[in-house]
Scaffold this motif. Structure first.
Motif, PDB file in Angstrom:
ATOM      1  N   ALA A 141      42.743  45.067  25.989  1.00 43.97           N
ATOM      2  CA  ALA A 141      41.496  45.699  26.397  1.00 43.97           C
ATOM      3  C   ALA A 141      40.461  44.590  26.577  1.00 43.97           C
ATOM      4  N   SER A 142      39.459  44.825  27.394  1.00 41.13           N
ATOM      5  CA  SER A 142      38.484  43.775  27.671  1.00 41.13           C
ATOM      6  C   SER A 142      37.158  44.396  28.068  1.00 41.13           C
ATOM      7  N   GLY A 143      36.132  43.570  28.052  1.00 39.99           N
ATOM      8  CA  GLY A 143      34.812  44.021  28.459  1.00 39.99           C
ATOM      9  C   GLY A 143      34.132  42.952  29.286  1.00 39.99           C
ATOM     10  N   ALA A 144      32.997  43.316  29.904  1.00 39.37           N
ATOM     11  CA  ALA A 144      32.271  42.358  30.730  1.00 39.37           C
ATOM     12  C   ALA A 144      30.809  42.780  30.822  1.00 39.37           C
ATOM     13  N   ARG A 145      29.963  41.799  31.103  1.00 40.76           N
ATOM     14  CA  ARG A 145      28.566  42.051  31.429  1.00 40.76           C
ATOM     15  C   ARG A 145      28.259  41.324  32.729  1.00 40.76           C
ATOM     16  N   LEU A 146      27.723  42.053  33.691  1.00 44.79           N
ATOM     17  CA  LEU A 146      27.395  41.509  35.005  1.00 44.79           C
ATOM     18  C   LEU A 146      25.884  41.373  35.092  1.00 44.79           C
ATOM     19  N   PHE A 147      25.424  40.208  35.538  1.00 44.54           N
ATOM     20  CA  PHE A 147      23.987  39.922  35.535  1.00 44.54           C
ATOM     21  C   PHE A 147      23.462  39.745  36.950  1.00 44.54           C
ATOM     22  N   GLY A 148      22.371  40.484  37.256  1.00 42.39           N
ATOM     23  CA  GLY A 148      21.652  40.286  38.508  1.00 42.39           C
ATOM     24  C   GLY A 148      22.515  40.582  39.716  1.00 42.39           C
ATOM     25  N   ARG A 149      22.300  39.860  40.760  1.00 39.46           N
ATOM     26  CA  ARG A 149      23.125  39.996  41.947  1.00 39.46           C
ATOM     27  C   ARG A 149      24.476  39.328  41.685  1.00 39.46           C
ATOM     28  N   ARG A 150      25.544  40.091  41.733  1.00 41.70           N
ATOM     29  CA  ARG A 150      26.886  39.593  41.427  1.00 41.70           C
ATOM     30  C   ARG A 150      27.865  40.086  42.471  1.00 41.70           C
ATOM     31  N   ARG A 151      28.712  39.188  42.951  1.00 47.31           N
ATOM     32  CA  ARG A 151      29.774  39.586  43.878  1.00 47.31           C
ATOM     33  C   ARG A 151      31.032  38.810  43.520  1.00 47.31           C
ATOM     34  N   HIS A 152      32.154  39.503  43.500  1.00 50.38           N
ATOM     35  CA  HIS A 152      33.427  38.832  43.236  1.00 50.38           C
ATOM     36  C   HIS A 152      34.562  39.561  43.934  1.00 50.38           C
ATOM     37  N   LEU A 153      35.650  38.836  44.100  1.00 45.92           N
ATOM     38  CA  LEU A 153      36.927  39.441  44.458  1.00 45.92           C
ATOM     39  C   LEU A 153      37.693  39.684  43.170  1.00 45.92           C
ATOM     40  N   GLY A 154      38.297  40.860  43.050  1.00 45.02           N
ATOM     41  CA  GLY A 154      39.140  41.172  41.906  1.00 45.02           C
ATOM     42  C   GLY A 154      40.568  41.379  42.371  1.00 45.02           C
ATOM     43  N   LEU A 155      41.488  40.631  41.791  1.00 42.77           N
ATOM     44  CA  LEU A 155      42.900  40.719  42.158  1.00 42.77           C
ATOM     45  C   LEU A 155      43.651  41.379  41.007  1.00 42.77           C
ATOM     46  N   PHE A 156      44.374  42.479  41.291  1.00 44.09           N
ATOM     47  CA  PHE A 156      45.070  43.258  40.268  1.00 44.09           C
ATOM     48  C   PHE A 156      46.567  43.234  40.584  1.00 44.09           C
ATOM     49  N   VAL A 157      47.352  42.641  39.688  1.00 45.47           N
ATOM     50  CA  VAL A 157      48.793  42.479  39.919  1.00 45.47           C
ATOM     51  C   VAL A 157      49.552  43.155  38.787  1.00 45.47           C
ATOM     52  N   ASP A 158      50.524  43.996  39.112  1.00 42.07           N
ATOM     53  CA  ASP A 158      51.344  44.629  38.081  1.00 42.07           C
ATOM     54  C   ASP A 158      52.047  43.552  37.257  1.00 42.07           C
ATOM     55  N   GLN A 159      51.926  43.643  35.935  1.00 34.17           N
ATOM     56  CA  GLN A 159      52.630  42.709  35.064  1.00 34.17           C
ATOM     57  C   GLN A 159      54.131  42.790  35.283  1.00 34.17           C
ATOM     58  N   ALA A 160      54.611  43.983  35.650  1.00 33.04           N
ATOM     59  CA  ALA A 160      56.046  44.141  35.883  1.00 33.04           C
ATOM     60  C   ALA A 160      56.524  43.256  37.021  1.00 33.04           C
ATOM     61  N   ARG A 161      55.685  43.090  38.061  1.00 30.91           N
ATOM     62  CA  ARG A 161      56.096  42.232  39.175  1.00 30.91           C
ATOM     63  C   ARG A 161      56.126  40.763  38.737  1.00 30.91           C
ATOM     64  N   ILE A 162      55.138  40.356  37.963  1.00 33.96           N
ATOM     65  CA  ILE A 162      55.124  38.990  37.447  1.00 33.96           C
ATOM     66  C   ILE A 162      56.364  38.741  36.595  1.00 33.96           C
ATOM     67  N   ASN A 163      56.712  39.708  35.765  1.00 41.79           N
ATOM     68  CA  ASN A 163      57.885  39.550  34.901  1.00 41.79           C
ATOM     69  C   ASN A 163      59.175  39.485  35.709  1.00 41.79           C
ATOM     70  N   ARG A 164      59.236  40.228  36.808  1.00 42.10           N
ATOM     71  CA  ARG A 164      60.433  40.152  37.661  1.00 42.10           C
ATOM     72  C   ARG A 164      60.592  38.750  38.236  1.00 42.10           C
ATOM     73  N   GLN A 165      59.466  38.171  38.707  1.00 43.55           N
ATOM     74  CA  GLN A 165      59.559  36.835  39.280  1.00 43.55           C
ATOM     75  C   GLN A 165      59.888  35.799  38.213  1.00 43.55           C
TER      76      GLN A 165
END
Length: 333
Positions: A120-144
């Motif tokens: 589990a995790s948390g975050a605080r975003l301050f002011g004007r913020r922009r990001h790319l978020g990449l979400f990868v299944d752990q199962a795929r990483i484990n397969r590789q």
């Protein structure tokens, strides 16, 4: 993805390859709903009830999603449970602080953040913020990883939580993520080329595994072990073909054309496990796949029995230890 988003394809089509959803607004509760999944709820809140604004655009495939998100105002976000995905944040503008266990990590342009699937995790975003978020299944990483080690891999990869995006592999990773987003969003060319998409996803995962510190880094850096002998490969092929049947250690040894003792020695030396433990893992992975793909159409007990797990309580306990959730929770995905 959230059910209230718009789909690029006919929503009645079974197992679509791509989804694109866009959201914008100023309500923290709506933002919580956007980010949450049934098994991993998220709570978003504005600091001192000050006004906020957000715009998020998600592009998803079956095992990977990428989001372009922009925020105004100070927003706290808390994930209440792990979600089974490795998340990589690639900042384009502004500041954020991510909590990973007892540690905090600042996220600014040039410094990416990697959050493990099992936490589990948390975050605080301050002011004007922009990001790319990449979400990868752990199962795929484990397969590789499994292909690289020629054995079954499970659990979290435990990547180091920060990555330098200004040079080397971090810079390449950010460029790959940007190209992935551009290639999938709108009517991007990657939607017409699944082979290119798969190769790009593989490239990003291998880049992470080979250049970013994680729990398997030392093993990957070590000289490759000798290839498994034929009788171990024959045994594994036999297990995969008959793993839904009540096969015994003697059956496996007979199929591999060796004695039980030789078979056990081969698995200890080349797979770091026993033949029966390897078979058990294959069956657990098969049950995991069926639970994720069946939705609520099948009962947990039916799936467990199909793969040889006759004690439902023990199966549930082992499944939770292995995948971080109960079998009944996997059915609700």
């Amino acid at each position: 993805m959230p059910a209230n988003g718009s789909s690029l394809h006919d929503p009645a089509r079974k197992r679509p390859l791509f989804w694109e959803t866009a959201f914008s607004g100023s309500d923290p509760d709506a933002l919580s709903e956007i980010w949450s999944t049934p098994n991993s709820p998220i709570k978003a809140a504005a600091q001192a009830d000050a006004p906020i604004a957000y715009r998020c655009n998600f592009v998803s495939t079956e095992e990977l999603a990428i989001a372009d998100c922009a925020y105004d105002g100070t927003i706290s976000i808390r994930r209440e449970a792990p979600n089974g995905k490795l998340i990589i944040f690639l900042p384009l503008e502004g500041n954020a602080v991510f909590d990973a266990g007892k540690e905090q990590f600042h996220s600014v342009p040039g410094c990416g953040t990697i959050l493990g699937a099992g936490r589990a995790s948390g975050a605080r975003l301050f002011g004007r913020r922009r990001h790319l978020g990449l979400f990868v299944d752990q199962a795929r990483i484990n397969r590789q990883l499994g292909h690289m080690f020629e054995r079954t891999i499970g659990g979290d990869t435990d990547f180091h939580p920060t990555i330098d995006l200004t040079t080397g592999s971090g810079l390449v990773l950010e460029q790959l993520a940007v190209n992935l987003y551009r290639g999938l969003s709108g009517d991007g060319p990657l939607q017409q080329s699944p082979l290119a998409l798969n190769a790009l996803c593989d490239a990003m995962i291998y880049l992470l595994l080979e250049t970013c510190p994680h729990r398997y880094s030392e093993a990957l850096a070590a000289p490759a072990s000798a290839p498994a002998p034929r009788h171990v490969k024959w045994a594994i092929d036999f297990m995969r073909e008959h793993m839904a049947e009540p096969i015994s250690l003697s059956d496996i040894a007979t199929a591999a054309k060796v004695s039980v003792r030789t078979l056990q020695q081969g698995f200890r030396q080349f797979r770091n496990t026993t033949p029966i433990a390897y078979l058990h893992e294959l069956r657990m992975l098969a049950a995991h796949r069926d639970l994720r793909e069946s939705g609520t159409r099948q009962a947990v007990a039916d799936i467990a029995l199909r793969w040889g797990f006759t004690h439902l309580g023990r199966f549930s306990a082992e499944y939770r230890k292995r995948f971080g959730q109960l079998p009944s929770q996997a059915l609700k995905r």
